[in-house]
Every structure is written in structure tokens, then in C-alpha cells.
Design a protein around this motif. Structure first.
Motif, PDB file in Angstrom:
ATOM      1  N   THR A  75      33.605  47.987  45.096  1.00 14.59           N
ATOM      2  CA  THR A  75      33.914  46.588  44.855  1.00 14.59           C
ATOM      3  C   THR A  75      35.342  46.295  45.309  1.00 14.59           C
ATOM      4  N   SER A  76      35.774  45.070  45.097  1.00 16.74           N
ATOM      5  CA  SER A  76      37.174  44.732  45.347  1.00 16.74           C
ATOM      6  C   SER A  76      38.062  45.555  44.424  1.00 16.74           C
ATOM      7  N   PRO A  77      39.297  45.845  44.855  1.00 16.73           N
ATOM      8  CA  PRO A  77      40.166  46.721  44.058  1.00 16.73           C
ATOM      9  C   PRO A  77      40.525  46.109  42.702  1.00 16.73           C
TER      10      PRO A  77
ATOM     11  N   SER B 265      38.407  51.113  42.174  1.00 16.50           N
ATOM     12  CA  SER B 265      37.386  50.069  42.142  1.00 16.50           C
ATOM     13  C   SER B 265      36.177  50.574  41.367  1.00 16.50           C
TER      14      SER B 265
ATOM     15  N   SER C 216      32.407  41.737  43.181  1.00 16.59           N
ATOM     16  CA  SER C 216      33.726  41.716  43.810  1.00 16.59           C
ATOM     17  C   SER C 216      34.368  40.345  43.711  1.00 16.59           C
TER      18      SER C 216
END
Length: 525
Positions: free
Chosen positions: A192-194, A429, A443
């Protein structure tokens, strides 16, 4: 905006009205372009305008209204159901699907709470994040733990262990972690997004200020002590020759015993000058002896005063030595055991690296110094092993600060030390199955939460005293009387001197008893 066609308006107000109309037109054009772009990028995701009270849903959250607008309203759930997912996933989300979520304890991110009977729940920042995602996407979840308690690295048979292996084999839909992003992991799972970026640090026991039995030797380094011994010999020899030449000229050559006795007396006089002892026999000496003795007295005075002041400072203020600030120092100490979390990105790299500091770190396994524990055991290892001083914990900075915080909260003191070096940075993540349509949706929500520091707020709640020991002094002022524990080195030196004196006396008595004539020869001089 209210029109004022029948009201006389001042020129400044007309300008204000015209500017406001232009601003509204620009705002509508901007809104139309933003909505069109969002729809194209999200594959048909409808735009979420602000609520009637001016608050924005995720995608435009205001930080001051975050707690009021999270989780989203029912209208947002309906829009989320319009996301073009495969039929099975769409039905699961629309019907309140149950997702399998893999989780393992890693304080301060996740703490496992055992409910008994094989059941458990989680708490901490990642638990809050999972609850927020469940409300936003309208799903419930069941928690599963990896049997090996690991995050995941490749195995010898080509599979993956830990939570990554569970997601890869479809034993879990998503895994919380958080997981460090690496190339090898990205080939088997989707990230996913950080959530955050963290670094590895070195956690060791803070050096303690303890009495030093040989502290009386600390004011000078060993080359200075060697130089002092040599200087006493040189000064005594020079003063001896200054007298011997005069006596040899006027009285003729003396016996060998007399010459040796005179040499020893001058060496003893040079040594006594360091201890501020008076030197006799100077009144009848020649100018050469006086010059040599005077120069040595000045040197001895400076050395003695420097030693005295330095010793006083060391006894009053003890300096706590810091030995483990960098990886090279940790690796060089062969008596120090290293504790790692097993099956992490760093451990995976250590298994393949060919050179450099990480290769040296990997070689500690061959020395039986490296120990690999599950993440759930790291916190306990810090208090049971690292506190003893025989182990160092090589983990992320957040974990180090958690130990810092809890230790200070519980005991009110700073028993641990974090090294200066930051190494092995990682982007952390969540993960999901490769190609899962849930990951882009998750995300998007994570980006908004991270943008408003919501996760870091939760993380900060777990670390109330994380900065209490960061600037702990390495110097300690001593306000307690010294005990034998701190001064036994001086008494050992005294005992050694007495033993040496007794040995010399025994040899002299033995020599005289074997050759009584030497007494007469010594007295005649």
C-alpha cells in the motif's frame, strides 16, 4: 451570494462583488476539472464534495475536524461500493465482507492481547488503523497470526515464510505488519501507500557510572607514565654524574659500592621531588648539580600539580564511557551478543550480501554472537538481556524509543542508550495479495490519514516519554563517600610496595649474613 441590484453600492463594494463572482467562477471551473480528473484516475470513482457544514470527508479532510469526520458517512460507503472490483470482491464489500488479516506483535505498532482459548485481539496504532479501514470500506475481519511469528523472507524451497507467505498463499487477504518495502517482496505481494519511514538503530545498556579501582592512574595515559619513569632515571643519572665528576677530580675514584650507592641516592632524590619531598645535600654541591636538580624540580612540580588536579576532577565527576555508537564498534566487540528480529528485510539482505559492513554483520552468525527472535520477543529481550550489558538490540528506531519510554515511565531512570548511527532505512506499508483491487482503495485512505499525521498521533500516544533520555548526560557528579570498592586499587599498590620492600630487605639480610665484610665496606663510605 445575495444580489444587490436595488441597493446603492459603494465602488469598493462593487469591486468586492465583482471579484467574488470571478472567484466563484474560477472555483467552479477548478472544481469541474478536479472532478473530471479524479473520475478518470480512479476508474469512475465519484467525487466527494464537502458536507453541508463545511467539513470534508477523506480526500479533503481538515485536521481540526478529523475526529468528527472519521469514519465516513453512509453516503461515502455507497460511493465506495461503486468502485469497479471483481464480482466476488464487490459482493463481499457490499455485504459487509469478512477479511482475513494477518498480524503479529511488534510494539509499539501492534500489541497482541490474548483472550484465551486460542483467541486474541490487537491494540495500538495499527489496530486503530485497521478499525478505521474497516469502517471506511464496510468490512469486518478475523485476525490470524503466522505460525512462525515472522514477517517473511524467502525459504530454501522457493516459498516465503511468515505473514508474507500467508498472503502469497492466499491464507490471508491483507497483513498489517507494517512491512519494509523491498524489491524481492514486491514481486510476491502488493504494498500500500507508505505509512512511515524508519531506520535501524543500536540499543544497548547505558554505561553506568561505577567506581574505578584503578582510577588513580586515569589522569595520565600510559605513555605519560612511561615517560615519567624514564625521566626519573634520566634526572637521577644526570645529578649523579654532576657530583661524581667533582668527587672523582678531588678525591679520586671511589669503590664500586660507593658509586652504586650514590647513583641510587640520586634516583631516589629525583623520585622524591615528584612527591614534593625535600632534597638534602644541595648546600655543598657544585653549580652543575644545582642546575640539573633545579630544572627537574620545576618539571616535577608541574607534573605533580597536574596529576593532583586531574585526580580530584576524576574523583568528583565521573565520565560515562559510550562504546557502541556505530555498527563497526558493535561488530568489533567479540564479547557482545547481537539480537535481531528474524525473517526481516535486513536478515534477508544479510543472507545474500557479499562485502561491506553488512557482510561483517552477517559473519557474527558464524561466531555464534547473532540471535534471531520473533518480533513478539524483542521487547522482553530488551529488559532481560540488553539491560544486563551482554547483548545489543539491532531494531528500528521506533522500537528503541518504545523501550526508552516505558523504562523511564516505570523506573524513572535511563538504563538504555541508542547509538548515533542510523542505518538500513525502510519504507513501511501494509501488504495484500498480488493484483488485489483492495490495495489501491486502502492506499487512498492511508494517504489521507498519513497526510494529517493521524498514524503518528496514535504512535505518539504509545511513546509518552520517548525523549526523556535522549539527552541524558554522560557525566555524573559524585556526592557520595568512596568505599573500598572504588579504592582497592590503591591498597593493592600499597601492598605490592610492601611486598617488594620485604623482598629487598630479605635479600639484603641474606647477602650480609653470607658476607659480613660488606657491612664494613658500606660504612667506610
Amino acid at each position: 451570494m445575495t444580489r444587490r441590484s436595488h441597493t446603492k453600492v459603494a465602488p469598493c463594494n462593487i469591486i468586492t462583488v465583482q471579484y467574488s463572482l470571478q472567484q466563484d467562477m474560477v472555483g467552479w471551473w477548478w472544481w469541474w476539472w478536479w472532478a473530471t480528473g479524479a473520475a478518470l484516475l480512479s476508474g469512475g470513482l465519484s467525487v466527494r464534495p464537502p458536507l453541508s457544514d463545511g467539513r470534508y470527508l477523506p480526500g479533503g479532510l481538515r485536521s481540526e475536524s478529523l475526529a468528527q469526520t472519521w469514519p465516513p458517512s453512509a453516503s461515502r460507503m455507497e460511493k465506495r461500493e461503486a468502485i469497479p472490483l471483481p464480482l466476488t470482491d464487490t459482493a463481499r464489500l457490499a455485504g459487509g465482507a469478512v477479511l482475513r488479516v494477518a498480524a503479529e506483535e511488534w510494539v509499539p505498532h501492534i500489541a497482541i492481547v490474548d483472550l484465551g482459548g486460542g483467541n486474541f485481539t490487537i491494540r495500538g496504532p495499527m489496530a486503530n488503523l485497521l478499525h478505521a479501514l474497516a469502517q471506511a470500506l464496510n468490512f469486518s475481519y478475523t485476525l490470524v497470526r503466522p505460525p512462525d511469528g515472522a514477517w517473511g523472507i524467502p525459504t530454501t524451497d522457493g516459498d516465503w515464510n511468515g505473514m508474507i507467505g500467508m498472503v502469497k498463499r492466499n491464507e490471508a487477504d491483507i497483513a498489517l505488519g507494517p512491512f519494509g518495502l523491498t524489491y524481492s517482496r514486491s514481486r510476491v505481494v502488493d504494498f500500500t501507500s507508505p505509512i512511515l519511514i524508519d531506520y535501524y538503530r543500536i540499543l544497548v545498556r547505558r554505561p553506568r557510572s561505577e567506581p574505578d579501582p584503578i582510577g588513580f592512574l586515569r589522569p595520565f595515559r600510559w605513555p605519560v607514565w612511561v615517560g615519567l619513569v624514564a625521566s626519573v632515571g634520566v634526572a637521577g643519572t644526570v645529578m649523579f654524574f654532576s657530583r661524581w665528576f667533582v668527587r672523582h677530580h678531588y678525591l679520586g675514584p671511589g669503590s664500586r659500592k660507593a658509586v652504586l650507592t650514590e647513583l641510587m641516592s640520586q634516583w631516589w632524590a629525583a623520585y622524591g621531588a615528584l612527591l614534593s619531598q625535600p632534597v638534602g645535600g644541595w648546600s655543598g654541591s657544585r653549580a652543575g648539580w644545582r642546575v640539573a636538580a633545579g630544572a627537574w624540580w620545576v618539571t616535577a612540580l608541574v607534573v605533580a600539580r597536574s596529576y593532583s588536579s586531574g585526580l580530584t576532577s576524576l574523583l568528583a565527576v565521573r565520565t560515562v564511557p559510550v562504546r557502541y555508537d556505530y555498527l563497526t564498534q558493535v561488530i568489533a566487540d567479540e564479547q557482545l551478543h547481537l539480537v535481531f528480529e528474524k525473517a526481516t528485510a535486513l536478515v534477508e539482505h544479510m543472507s545474500t550480501v557479499q562485502r561491506g559492513v553488512y557482510k561483517e554483520l552477517a559473519d557474527t552468525r558464524q561466531q555464534e554472537r547473532a540471535h534471531f527472535l520473533a518480533s513478539s520477543a524483542l521487547y522482553k529481550a530488551a529488559y532481560q538481556q540488553v539491560r544486563k550489558g551482554s547483548h545489543a538490540l539491532l531494531v528500528e528506531d521506533t522500537t528503541c524509543r518504545k523501550v526508552y519510554s516505558d523504562d523511564f515511565t516505570k523506573y524513572g531512570r535511563c538504563d538504555f542508550y541508542i547509538g548515533k548511527e542510523q542505518y538500513w532505512p525502510l519504507i513501511f506499508s501494509l501488504i495484500g495479495r498480488k493484483g488485489s483491487p483492495l490495495i489501491p482503495v486502502i492506499s487512498e485512505i492511508l494517504e489521507q490519514m498519513v497526510a494529517h499525521d493521524l498514524y503518528f498521533k496514535w504512535l505518539g500516544d504509545e511513546l509518552p516519554n520517548a525523549t526523556a533520555c535522549l539527552r541524558a548526560s554522560t557525566r555524573v557528579t559524585v556526592n557520595e563517600p568512596y568505599s573500598l570498592k572504588g579504592l582497592w586499587g590503591v591498597f593493592v599498590l600499597f601492598a605490592g610496595g610492601l611486598l617488594a620492600a620485604a623482598t629487598v630487605l630479605f635479600c639484603e639480610v641474606l647477602t650480609v649474613s653470607m658476607n659480613p665484610a660488606t657491612v664494613t665496606a658500606g660504612q667506610s663510605y
